[in-house]
Design a protein around this motif. Structure first.
Motif, mmCIF file in Angstrom:
data_model
loop_
_atom_site.group_PDB
_atom_site.id
_atom_site.type_symbol
_atom_site.label_atom_id
_atom_site.label_comp_id
_atom_site.label_asym_id
_atom_site.label_seq_id
_atom_site.Cartn_x
_atom_site.Cartn_y
_atom_site.Cartn_z
ATOM 1 N N LEU A 22 1.874 1.992 -22.594
ATOM 2 C CA LEU A 22 0.980 1.474 -23.630
ATOM 3 C C LEU A 22 1.212 2.329 -24.871
ATOM 4 C CD1 LEU A 22 -2.260 1.071 -21.482
ATOM 5 C CD2 LEU A 22 -0.755 -0.750 -22.278
ATOM 6 N N LYS A 23 1.535 1.703 -25.995
ATOM 7 C CA LYS A 23 1.958 2.447 -27.180
ATOM 8 C C LYS A 23 1.036 2.115 -28.354
ATOM 9 C CE LYS A 23 6.212 3.356 -29.739
ATOM 10 N NZ LYS A 23 7.638 2.990 -29.841
ATOM 11 N N TYR A 24 0.514 3.177 -28.974
ATOM 12 C CA TYR A 24 -0.397 3.033 -30.104
ATOM 13 C C TYR A 24 0.024 4.006 -31.195
ATOM 14 C CZ TYR A 24 -2.960 1.184 -26.170
ATOM 15 O OH TYR A 24 -3.298 0.502 -25.041
ATOM 16 N N ASN A 25 -0.294 3.667 -32.443
ATOM 17 C CA ASN A 25 0.043 4.540 -33.548
ATOM 18 C C ASN A 25 -1.227 5.195 -34.067
ATOM 19 O OD1 ASN A 25 0.586 5.216 -36.536
ATOM 20 N ND2 ASN A 25 2.610 4.875 -35.639
ATOM 21 N N ARG A 26 -1.237 6.532 -34.073
ATOM 22 C CA ARG A 26 -2.347 7.319 -34.613
ATOM 23 C C ARG A 26 -1.754 8.381 -35.515
ATOM 24 N NH1 ARG A 26 -7.494 7.490 -32.497
ATOM 25 N NH2 ARG A 26 -7.646 9.624 -33.214
ATOM 26 N N SER A 27 -2.261 8.478 -36.709
ATOM 27 C CA SER A 27 -1.823 9.506 -37.661
ATOM 28 C C SER A 27 -0.301 9.525 -37.807
ATOM 29 C CB SER A 27 -2.313 10.887 -37.207
ATOM 30 O OG SER A 27 -3.704 10.892 -37.058
ATOM 31 N N ASN A 28 0.278 8.361 -37.922
ATOM 32 C CA ASN A 28 1.727 8.206 -38.107
ATOM 33 C C ASN A 28 2.554 8.768 -36.968
ATOM 34 O OD1 ASN A 28 1.448 6.862 -40.592
ATOM 35 N ND2 ASN A 28 1.160 8.811 -41.625
ATOM 36 N N GLN A 29 1.971 8.846 -35.762
ATOM 37 C CA GLN A 29 2.715 9.243 -34.568
ATOM 38 C C GLN A 29 2.450 8.220 -33.482
ATOM 39 O OE1 GLN A 29 1.605 13.270 -33.533
ATOM 40 N NE2 GLN A 29 3.358 14.039 -34.660
ATOM 41 N N LYS A 58 -6.748 0.607 -25.066
ATOM 42 C CA LYS A 58 -6.452 0.423 -26.488
ATOM 43 C C LYS A 58 -7.667 0.728 -27.346
ATOM 44 C CE LYS A 58 -4.914 -2.893 -29.941
ATOM 45 N NZ LYS A 58 -4.430 -4.251 -30.205
ATOM 46 N N LYS A 59 -8.819 0.237 -26.927
ATOM 47 C CA LYS A 59 -10.054 0.467 -27.689
ATOM 48 C C LYS A 59 -10.355 1.960 -27.779
ATOM 49 C CE LYS A 59 -14.906 -0.671 -27.962
ATOM 50 N NZ LYS A 59 -16.021 -1.412 -27.439
ATOM 51 N N VAL A 60 -10.260 2.659 -26.661
ATOM 52 C CA VAL A 60 -10.555 4.098 -26.651
ATOM 53 C C VAL A 60 -9.580 4.856 -27.557
ATOM 54 C CG1 VAL A 60 -10.579 6.180 -25.226
ATOM 55 C CG2 VAL A 60 -11.622 4.088 -24.367
ATOM 56 N N VAL A 61 -8.295 4.574 -27.409
ATOM 57 C CA VAL A 61 -7.274 5.335 -28.146
ATOM 58 C C VAL A 61 -7.322 5.040 -29.643
ATOM 59 C CG1 VAL A 61 -4.790 5.710 -28.435
ATOM 60 C CG2 VAL A 61 -5.769 5.552 -26.147
ATOM 61 N N THR A 62 -7.485 3.786 -30.014
ATOM 62 C CA THR A 62 -7.400 3.426 -31.433
ATOM 63 C C THR A 62 -8.711 3.615 -32.192
ATOM 64 O OG1 THR A 62 -7.836 1.092 -30.952
ATOM 65 C CG2 THR A 62 -5.517 1.796 -31.070
ATOM 66 N N GLU A 63 -9.857 3.540 -31.499
ATOM 67 C CA GLU A 63 -11.127 3.628 -32.206
ATOM 68 C C GLU A 63 -11.788 5.001 -32.087
ATOM 69 O OE1 GLU A 63 -13.645 0.398 -31.009
ATOM 70 O OE2 GLU A 63 -12.137 -1.098 -31.521
ATOM 71 N N GLY A 64 -11.319 5.841 -31.169
ATOM 72 C CA GLY A 64 -11.934 7.146 -30.976
ATOM 73 C C GLY A 64 -11.480 8.168 -31.994
ATOM 74 N N GLU A 71 -8.097 15.439 -25.196
ATOM 75 C CA GLU A 71 -9.328 14.699 -25.481
ATOM 76 C C GLU A 71 -9.117 13.194 -25.296
ATOM 77 O OE1 GLU A 71 -10.929 15.660 -29.312
ATOM 78 O OE2 GLU A 71 -11.303 17.751 -28.765
ATOM 79 N N ILE A 72 -7.955 12.690 -25.690
ATOM 80 C CA ILE A 72 -7.660 11.271 -25.505
ATOM 81 C C ILE A 72 -7.619 10.938 -24.010
ATOM 82 C CG2 ILE A 72 -5.946 9.442 -25.827
ATOM 83 C CD1 ILE A 72 -5.091 10.869 -28.420
#
Length: 121
Positions: A22-29, A58-64, A71-72
């Motif tokens: 599962l791949k998500y983008n946070r802070s340009n990483q 997805k909700k936890v990773v992208t909205e937290g 912590e993630i």
């Protein structure tokens, strides 16, 4: 693209389901999340809906709001186990490939992993 894998595990924990990549983008990483969950053997549902699980992750990773990868991982494990009678245990692996921090030249990725049983969150 995510890979969904079903496999047997220890009968004391129930059947194991795995979602990898599962791949998500946070802070340009790019944040990669793998989730191993064990279905409660007493659950009345034959299999836990993997799409529901991936939406929750997805909700936890992208909205937290998080300060680090651990912590993630903890937040994902807690969210999946809380209020979910189908899952009795969970392992969550979170990593950043090609980190952009100062150590990026010597490190391929950084990661954190947690494992939780129901009642141990």
């Amino acid at each position: 693209m995510s890979n969904f894998i079903l496999s047997n595990s220890s009968p004391t924990r129930g059947d194991k389901t795995t979602i990898k990549g599962l791949k998500y983008n946070r802070s340009n990483q790019d944040i990669l999340v793998d989730v191993d969950s064990w279905i409660n053997p007493q659950a009345s549902v034959p299999i836990y809906p993997l799409t529901e699980l991936s939406r929750l992750v997805k909700k936890v990773v992208t909205e937290g709001s998080f300060n680090n990868l651990l912590e993630i991982a903890k937040a994902v494990a807690t969210a999946v186990l809380n209020g979910n009678d189908y899952i009795s245990a969970i392992g969550v692996s979170v990593k950043v490939e090609n980190p952009s921090q100062a150590d990026a030249d010597s490190t391929d990725y950084w990661g954190a992993e947690v494992f939780r049983y129901k009642g141990n969150i």
